[in-house]
Design a protein around this motif. Sequence first.
Motif, PDB file in Angstrom:
ATOM      1  N   PRO A  31       0.760  -1.218  -0.164  1.00 28.04           N
ATOM      2  CA  PRO A  31       0.057   0.195   0.045  1.00 28.04           C
ATOM      3  C   PRO A  31       0.714   1.193   0.060  1.00 28.04           C
ATOM      4  CG  PRO A  31      -0.793  -1.556   1.659  1.00 28.04           C
ATOM      5  CD  PRO A  31       0.347  -2.285   1.183  1.00 28.04           C
ATOM      6  N   ALA A  32       1.758   1.390   0.673  1.00 32.36           N
ATOM      7  CA  ALA A  32       2.795   2.582   0.820  1.00 32.36           C
ATOM      8  C   ALA A  32       3.296   2.740  -0.740  1.00 32.36           C
ATOM      9  CB  ALA A  32       3.978   2.123   1.875  1.00 32.36           C
ATOM     10  N   THR A  58      -0.221  12.603   1.734  1.00 37.44           N
ATOM     11  CA  THR A  58      -0.913  12.411   2.812  1.00 37.44           C
ATOM     12  C   THR A  58      -2.512  11.937   2.669  1.00 37.44           C
ATOM     13  OG1 THR A  58       0.213  13.903   3.800  1.00 37.44           O
ATOM     14  CG2 THR A  58      -1.716  13.569   4.970  1.00 37.44           C
ATOM     15  N   GLN A  61      -2.393   8.295   1.586  1.00 40.88           N
ATOM     16  CA  GLN A  61      -2.378   7.570   2.654  1.00 40.88           C
ATOM     17  C   GLN A  61      -3.512   7.470   3.484  1.00 40.88           C
ATOM     18  OE1 GLN A  61       0.632   5.823   3.019  1.00 40.88           O
ATOM     19  NE2 GLN A  61      -0.879   4.793   4.440  1.00 40.88           N
ATOM     20  N   LYS A  62      -4.249   8.436   3.789  1.00 45.19           N
ATOM     21  CA  LYS A  62      -5.291   8.524   4.454  1.00 45.19           C
ATOM     22  C   LYS A  62      -6.521   7.566   4.097  1.00 45.19           C
ATOM     23  CE  LYS A  62      -9.190  11.678   6.074  1.00 45.19           C
ATOM     24  NZ  LYS A  62      -9.564  13.083   5.955  1.00 45.19           N
ATOM     25  N   GLN A  63      -6.622   7.701   2.644  1.00 42.56           N
ATOM     26  CA  GLN A  63      -7.695   7.053   2.057  1.00 42.56           C
ATOM     27  C   GLN A  63      -7.098   5.325   1.826  1.00 42.56           C
ATOM     28  OE1 GLN A  63      -7.505   6.871  -2.297  1.00 42.56           O
ATOM     29  NE2 GLN A  63      -9.430   6.235  -2.407  1.00 42.56           N
ATOM     30  N   SER A  64      -5.950   5.235   1.810  1.00 36.95           N
ATOM     31  CA  SER A  64      -5.649   3.917   1.852  1.00 36.95           C
ATOM     32  C   SER A  64      -5.915   3.165   3.251  1.00 36.95           C
ATOM     33  CB  SER A  64      -3.978   3.600   1.498  1.00 36.95           C
ATOM     34  OG  SER A  64      -3.586   2.330   1.754  1.00 36.95           O
ATOM     35  N   ASP A  65      -5.354   3.894   4.268  1.00 30.54           N
ATOM     36  CA  ASP A  65      -5.690   3.442   5.679  1.00 30.54           C
ATOM     37  C   ASP A  65      -6.888   3.255   6.020  1.00 30.54           C
ATOM     38  OD1 ASP A  65      -3.021   3.744   6.021  1.00 30.54           O
ATOM     39  OD2 ASP A  65      -3.145   5.615   7.216  1.00 30.54           O
ATOM     40  N   GLU A  66      -7.941   4.261   5.383  1.00 28.91           N
ATOM     41  CA  GLU A  66      -9.466   3.905   5.626  1.00 28.91           C
ATOM     42  C   GLU A  66      -9.881   2.538   4.800  1.00 28.91           C
ATOM     43  OE1 GLU A  66     -11.104   7.398   4.145  1.00 28.91           O
ATOM     44  OE2 GLU A  66     -10.798   8.614   5.956  1.00 28.91           O
ATOM     45  N   ARG A  68      -8.055   0.116   4.164  1.00 24.79           N
ATOM     46  CA  ARG A  68      -7.523  -1.329   4.971  1.00 24.79           C
ATOM     47  C   ARG A  68      -8.437  -1.405   6.532  1.00 24.79           C
ATOM     48  NH1 ARG A  68      -2.541   0.350   6.339  1.00 24.79           N
ATOM     49  NH2 ARG A  68      -2.021   0.737   4.212  1.00 24.79           N
ATOM     50  N   LYS A  69      -8.638  -0.246   6.919  1.00 21.68           N
ATOM     51  CA  LYS A  69      -9.371  -0.410   8.099  1.00 21.68           C
ATOM     52  C   LYS A  69     -10.731  -1.022   8.044  1.00 21.68           C
ATOM     53  CE  LYS A  69     -11.257   2.232  12.171  1.00 21.68           C
ATOM     54  NZ  LYS A  69     -11.145   3.622  12.761  1.00 21.68           N
ATOM     55  N   GLU A  72     -10.722  -4.656   7.414  1.00 29.67           N
ATOM     56  CA  GLU A  72     -10.551  -5.519   8.587  1.00 29.67           C
ATOM     57  C   GLU A  72     -11.703  -5.496   9.599  1.00 29.67           C
ATOM     58  OE1 GLU A  72      -7.262  -3.520  10.281  1.00 29.67           O
ATOM     59  OE2 GLU A  72      -5.459  -4.337   8.581  1.00 29.67           O
TER      60      GLU A  72
END
Length: 141
Positions: A31-32, A58, A61-66, A68-69, A72
């Motif tokens: 993802p990074a 940024t 990255q925020k979208q990617s983290d959301e 992934r979350k 999960e």
Amino acid sequence: MRKLLLAILCCVATSVFAQGQGGFGGGQFDPAQMVKRQADRIKQICELTDEQYEKVKTLYQKQSDEMRKSMEEGQQGQRMDREAMQKRREAQEAELKKILTEEQWKKYEEAQKQMRERRGQRGQGGPRGGFQGGPQGASQQ
């Protein structure tokens, strides 16, 4: 005959090894790296300043983290429906528009238009190409 068999075996082994190492588009999804590639493409298309580049990175990255979350938290193995994906894309583009100047936004929209046209051509047997990595990407050069 032995030499031919050995040559074929070497070719197959090399191919399998290359795919295992990420060759031919294979390998692990990072993802990074995806975030960096997307931000790099926008930087190239829109000629971003360093400050804008960091803000775009940024944002991605925020979208990617959301994403992934949300996967999960129970959506694992399920695809997002088209409406949910459209809402996320619209929210991301609204944030992106705040970062870009009016001129840069026009360049971004033009790149999006070209990407959609290329997608349509591929579906009709046209040439391959276009963006990779979703609506944020730009063509590889």
